[in-house]
Motif scaffolding. Structure first.
Motif, PDB file in Angstrom:
ATOM      1  N   ARG A 146     -10.702  -2.484   0.609  1.00  0.00           N
ATOM      2  CA  ARG A 146     -10.655  -1.038   0.878  1.00  0.00           C
ATOM      3  C   ARG A 146     -11.007  -0.212  -0.343  1.00  0.00           C
ATOM      4  N   SER A 147     -11.019  -0.820  -1.506  1.00  0.00           N
ATOM      5  CA  SER A 147     -11.288  -0.023  -2.697  1.00  0.00           C
ATOM      6  C   SER A 147     -12.368  -0.627  -3.593  1.00  0.00           C
TER       7      SER A 147
ATOM      8  N   LYS B  89     -15.005  -2.896  10.198  1.00  0.00           N
ATOM      9  CA  LYS B  89     -13.701  -2.421  10.675  1.00  0.00           C
ATOM     10  C   LYS B  89     -12.840  -3.546  11.247  1.00  0.00           C
TER      11      LYS B  89
ATOM     12  N   PHE C 263     -13.526   5.208   0.556  1.00  0.00           N
ATOM     13  CA  PHE C 263     -14.100   4.140   1.355  1.00  0.00           C
ATOM     14  C   PHE C 263     -14.414   4.569   2.773  1.00  0.00           C
ATOM     15  N   ASP C 264     -13.543   5.366   3.337  1.00  0.00           N
ATOM     16  CA  ASP C 264     -13.782   5.813   4.711  1.00  0.00           C
ATOM     17  C   ASP C 264     -14.473   7.164   4.750  1.00  0.00           C
TER      18      ASP C 264
ATOM     19  N   LEU D 210     -15.043  -5.955  -0.510  1.00  0.00           N
ATOM     20  CA  LEU D 210     -15.653  -5.813   0.815  1.00  0.00           C
ATOM     21  C   LEU D 210     -16.686  -6.920   1.044  1.00  0.00           C
TER      22      LEU D 210
ATOM     23  N   THR E 272       0.843  -1.190   0.000  1.00  0.00           N
ATOM     24  CA  THR E 272       0.000   0.000   0.000  1.00  0.00           C
ATOM     25  C   THR E 272       0.876   1.237   0.000  1.00  0.00           C
TER      26      THR E 272
ATOM     27  N   LEU F  46     -11.769  -5.898   8.538  1.00  0.00           N
ATOM     28  CA  LEU F  46     -10.717  -5.331   7.692  1.00  0.00           C
ATOM     29  C   LEU F  46      -9.359  -5.449   8.388  1.00  0.00           C
TER      30      LEU F  46
ATOM     31  N   ASP G 282      -9.366  -5.773  -3.400  1.00  0.00           N
ATOM     32  CA  ASP G 282      -9.058  -5.136  -2.122  1.00  0.00           C
ATOM     33  C   ASP G 282     -10.338  -4.618  -1.474  1.00  0.00           C
TER      34      ASP G 282
ATOM     35  N   GLN H 241      -8.184   5.410  -0.529  1.00  0.00           N
ATOM     36  CA  GLN H 241      -9.036   4.655   0.378  1.00  0.00           C
ATOM     37  C   GLN H 241      -9.762   5.578   1.357  1.00  0.00           C
TER      38      GLN H 241
END
Lengths: 511, 230, 325
Positions: free
Chosen positions: C155-156, C313, A223-224, C161, A211, C316, C153, A219
């Motif tokens: 996260r993306s 969370k 995503f967050d 997910l 990463t 992940l 991924d 991200q």
């Protein structure tokens, strides 16, 4: 003189406002910066580590290749030097396709290894990121180091020959001092490019171990929904680059690109095993850099004719947008280069800023800024053109600065004493004298603009898609064969744009 | 009248000061050891070297704030007096209009100026196609067209052989004489000074001394100049 | 000249439909000629006397950035993991549809976010390259490590997910061990689905994280019957794409009309072959035959919104600790 100064100064001030201002807007919108988590710190560490390793490998590998190209003469040498530059302007998505087809699990390399009874190598993981970064940036390093070789005055080689220097003596007295001067700049250029690499790590990183900071920004944004974190990470990225720039400025002055400068007299070329070693260096570099591109062409070329009409419309649109981007990029960088040539060093730093800017944060900041003015959709094309121009600025600037310095040194006083200024100076002196580097810089900018997908989807205009966007859409609708053909098209147009500008500059310069 | 009013220029640790007057139409040689500041003195007049103190005035007007191209000054440098990508006629035409949008009448004047310096029929050549002497003539043709009241020569003919240099000095004398130009000429060659300049400014130890009659000065040089002349 | 240039850059604009404009935010893929967007636009404009405009990009990030000042009248293409944050923004209004007749494997009671298509996560393979695929998720974990899979991924990517939640739903507290067994088989983790799928079709990997409906594309568009989704008895995780209307729209009637249109037979009939997924309200007998014949999992897994958010969370972190550790 004051007017020209203010043009470069204005561009520099604009760059500061744009890059740091958008970052500030995002932070303010988020209500401040947010703290980083342990995964973010790992991303920062990996980013530095891979950029340093990629830069070191690129620089080390470039030395034998540049030396071989500098001292050997063979048919097609000029063409080969041009072709070896190609990966640098290759759209990332196309390059990754090519690398996978060569180094991937079912690629050529592993088939040969399996045939020879060796275990397979994997391109996925950190080694993939490094391979890809060396693939992209070896051309850059070779070019800068080759320029260093060619900049050694031929009188010194003549002196060396007359003193009966052996190759080792030439290395000690001529080549090593040159490398000491050129290598830090070459290293830094690649380091900075790799510091903000985004798409490569995504495609070949192999997972969260690889990463990078830019990916972490992505991200945080997508995503967050943590804009504060995105801003913090962007700030970290700027900090890293500033530190790298300061460090390198202590070590050496930045190396020069050299727009394919060539000389008539030949550098002494030792025979024996050195001749074979040089040959091997050239063949290996050519194989590493050219085979992935050939592989992409072989895969996609047959499908080009049957690509849907919309792809061709998008091609034309992207082509025109890249042209405008390139003209914008060289205009801005010319203004900056001239003020750098007049001794305004801080403007050079402003010109390097886009290299460290996060496109995502930049786009978000612009979006927050402009959405109250007019519809972001209507701004999609102009913003894309402008951002692409700004992203190409550091490269165009590096090309133009040495030429602008030479122009200022040789003809600055004469032009001043004749009252040659403003547009007349541009038309009569600057453009004709700088035609060649301007063409080279314009070609590079156009090719980079052509291949950019633009992470700035906030400004997307679905009715007027660009070619890279079409490629992405094809991939997302299972049409992988069409996507491969589209990739070849994208690559071809990128190269054509580069050729067009570079050629134009050379022809104009020869007039 | 060109007046150095306690003018000073500072470049790093080097400082040059000048405090004297030069009559309009005078022809002055500037001599002194290498690095003594001869070019700096010219730069103060041309506008390339900013003053750290004092003023430089022409006809009572302070030049300090005027950009180089707008000063009543033409300059001939040691080299790079011509733009290599422009034709001879264009290089001369810059003296009339820096943007080169010349009227037919102005183009005729360019042709005339080239004839005056003996370069008829060479208007379309590039500087690289000319000899060193011819290149100097092109630059002089431009000086003639610009017709600025002050002309500065910074070792402009140093690269030419003795015969050519004599030709150039004669040409220069004619052009300067026609318009009453004030000339300051940096030179290493005392013979140039004797041949061309009735008065000489000696630059030594950071000071440009007031002009003195060239003949007596060279016949009986002060100690610092004597060491340089040998 | 300037006008000509501008025209050249923007020629692709379709002839403008008459009437007021309805602005709908959609994902990038949606509005391309290979996505469902153009058909939906054509169909809706024929009945609404309006001009439907798709604005593409990152839908929810953009709405959240814009807040109440958004231009959007409606959105389409949200994923299930986004509903909580979208709901908390308070920007969306109820869809006012009867969801009791939906043809989905779970009951849908959400009054704000309306599903228009669905599928499930699945590992897709090519029978010519993988003759005996794993018969269950557990069998996949136990398979030899030279079976290579590509995942996305979390996260993306939405499907990445979903995999995270899928593993949680199947293995619960043993998820970490499951990831540890899966990891050596993972060739690479890509940013989004399309890259992973491209690597699979290029022959780089034996299996790819995709959808139970992926084989339909190969059958329907390429007449290729060699691609299959491995069906696991442990169940597959539900993925639905959602639409919603904005509370502050200046076209409330049109937006509502669009919500109505989503569940209409015309709209639903287009989805299967435009989006390569199951329509949310269409009986099997109205699907293309090969679509209806796709193998179906016995169990469809799904976490309620709040629970999924709570799991996200720690799941992940667990995934990161295995894959980045």
């Amino acid at each position: 003189m004051p007017r020209a100064l203010s043009a470069g100064g204005a561009v520099a001030a604009f760059m500061f406002a744009l890059i740091l201002g958008t970052l500030g807007i995002v932070a303010v919108h988020a209500g401040g910066l947010s703290a980083l988590g342990p995964w973010d710190l790992r991303a920062i560490w990996f980013t530095i580590w891979q950029a340093a390793l990629s830069a070191t490998l690129s620089a080390l590998l470039a030395v034998p290749v540049a030396r071989a190209l500098a001292r050997r003469r063979f048919a097609g040498r000029g063409l080969l030097i041009t072709l070896l530059g190609a990966p640098f302007i290759l759209p990332v998505i196309v390059a990754v396709m090519g690398l996978v087809s060569v180094f991937g699990r079912s690629g050529v390399v592993n088939e040969v290894l399996a045939w020879a009874g060796f275990p397979p190598v994997s391109i996925y993981g950190w080694q993939g990121v490094i391979i890809a970064h060396v693939f992209f940036n070896l051309p850059l390093s070779v070019r800068m180091i080759l320029h260093g070789w060619q900049a050694i005055p031929s009188e010194r080689f003549r002196l060396a020959t007359s003193l009966g220097f052996e190759p080792g003596d030439i290395g000690r007295h001529l080549e090593r001092p040159m490398l000491r001067e050129v290598l830090p700049g070459a290293w830094l250029a690649v380091f900075l490019v790799c510091l903000t690499s985004f798409a490569v790590a995504l495609a070949l990183g192999g997972g969260p171990r690889a990463t990078t900071v830019e990916l972490a920004i992505y991200q945080a944004f997508r995503f967050d929904f943590d804009m504060g974190k995105a801003a913090t990470l962007a700030l970290v990225q700027v900090g890293l680059c500033v530190a790298a720039l300061l460090l390198a400025s202590r070590v050496s002055r930045p190396a020069e690109f050299g727009a394919g400068l060539d000389r008539d007299d030949v550098i002494p070329a030792p025979g024996g095993w050195r001749c074979h070693a040089d040959g091997a260096a050239i063949v290996l570099a050519a194989g590493f850099l050219l085979v992935p591109m050939l592989s992409v062409i072989a895969q996609g070329a047959p499908g080009i004719a049957s690509l849907p009409g919309a792809v061709w419309v998008a091609t034309l649109r992207s082509f025109v947008m890249a042209l405008i981007s390139a003209v914008l990029a060289i205009s801005l960088s010319l203004a900056l280069a001239q003020s750098v040539a007049r001794g305004q060093r801080w403007t050079e730093f402003a010109g390097m800023l886009p290299l460290v800017a996060s496109p995502l944060v930049l786009g978000t900041g612009l979006f927050l800024l402009l959405r109250n003015v007019t519809s972001p959709t209507q701004l999609a094309l102009p913003v894309t053109v402008a951002i692409n121009a700004i992203m190409a600025l550091p490269f165009a600037l590096r090309i133009l600065i040495p030429a602008a310095r030479a122009l200022q040194r040789d003809y600055g006083r004469l032009a001043d004493s004749l009252g040659l200024r403003g547009l007349a100076r541009l038309r009569i002196l600057t453009l004709p004298r700088l035609a060649r580097p301007l063409g080279f810089a314009g070609g590079l900018s156009a090719a980079l603009a052509m291949g950019d997908l633009g992470v700035i989807t906030l400004f997307a205009d679905s009715r007027n898609p660009t070619l890279p966007l079409k490629l992405y859409q094809l991939m997302n609708s299972y049409r992988m064969d069409d996507a491969a053909a589209c990739a070849v098209l994208l690559m071809t147009v990128s190269f054509a744009l580069f050729w067009l500008f570079d050629r134009g500059g050379r022809i104009r310069a020869a007039l | 009248m060109l007046r150095f009013d306690r003018a000073e220029a500072t470049l790093g640790s080097f400082r040059l000061s000048a405090d004297f007057e030069i009559a309009a139409g005078a022809r002055i040689a500037v001599i002194g050891p290498s690095g003594s500041g001869k070019s700096t003195l010219l730069g103060m007049v041309a506008g390339f070297v900013p003053l750290s103190a004092g003023r430089v005035l022409w006809a009572g007007k302070d030049l300090s704030q005027i950009p180089p191209g707008d000063r009543p000054v033409s300059t001939l440098f040691q080299d790079q007096n011509l733009f290599p990508h422009l034709s001879v006629a264009q290089n001369v035409g810059l003296g009339l209009r820096p943007d080169l949008r010349l009227s037919p009448e102005q183009q005729a004047r360019v042709a005339d100026a080239l004839r005056q310096v003996g370069l008829e029929g060479m208007a379309d050549r590039r500087p690289a196609q000319l000899s060193g002497g011819q290149q100097s003539r092109v630059a002089l043709a431009r000086v003639a067209l610009r017709a600025r009241p002050i002309l500065l020569l910074d070792e402009a003919f140093a690269a030419l052989g003795p015969a050519l240099k004599t030709d150039m000095l004669q040409l220069l004398e004619r052009i300067a004489g026609e318009t009453g130009t004030t000339v300051l000429m940096v030179t290493h060659d005392p013979d140039d000074a004797r041949a061309f300049a009735p008065e000489t400014v000696v630059v030594v130890d950071g000071i440009a001394q007031p002009p003195a009659m060239t003949g007596p000065l060279l016949d009986d040089p002060p100690p610092a100049l004597r060491a340089y002349l040998g | 000249m300037r006008n000509a240039l501008f025209a050249l850059l923007t020629t692709a604009s379709p002839a403008l439909a008459a009437g007021p404009e309805l602005t709908i935010y959609a994902p990038e893929y949606f509005a391309s000629e290979w996505g469902p967007g153009p058909k939906i636009e054509q169909g809706f404009e024929a009945v609404c006397e309006c001009d439907l405009v798709f604005v593409t990009g990152d839908v929810l990030p953009r709405i959240l950035l814009e807040g109440q000042g958004t231009e959007a009248d409606a959105v389409i293409g949200l994923s299930m993991d986004q509903t909580l944050r979208a709901r908390e923004s308070g920007l969306f209004a109820p869809h006012n549809q009867d969801t009791s007749g939906l043809t989905m494997p779970i009951a849908w009671t959400d009054q704000t976010f309306l599903p228009f298509n669905w599928s499930e996560t699945a590992f897709v393979y090519d029978e010519t390259r993988l003759a005996s695929p794993p018969q269950s998720f557990q069998a996949l974990l136990d398979a030899p490590d030279d079976l290579k899979i590509v995942i996305q991924d979390p996260r993306s990517s939405v499907s990445g997910l979903a995999l995270l939640l899928w593993v949680k739903a199947v293995f619960g507290d043993d998820s970490k061990q499951a990831w540890e067994k899966l990891r050596p088989k993972v060739l690479t983790v890509t940013q989004d689905w399309s890259e992973a799928y491209g690597m699979f079709t290029d022959g780089e990997a034996d299996m790819v994280l995709s959808f139970t409906t992926s084989p339909a594309y190969h059958i329907g568009a390429e007449d290729d019957k060699t691609k299959h989704a491995a069906i696991f008895p442990e169940g597959h995780y539900l993925l639905a794409e959602l639409a919603a209307q904005l509370k502050d729209t200046d076209q409330p009637e049109l937006a509502q009309k669009f919500m109505d249109y989503i569940l209409s037979p015309e709209f639903q009939g287009m989805i299967a072959e435009a989006n390569w997924s199951y329509p949310s309200k269409l009986p099997d007998d109205q699907l293309p035959a090969y679509f209806a014949d796709l193998p179906r999992p016995e169990k469809t897994l799904s976490f309620p919104e709040q629970e999924a958010e709570a799991i996200r969370k720690p799941a992940l972190d667990e995934w990161l600790s295995v894959f980045a550790g």
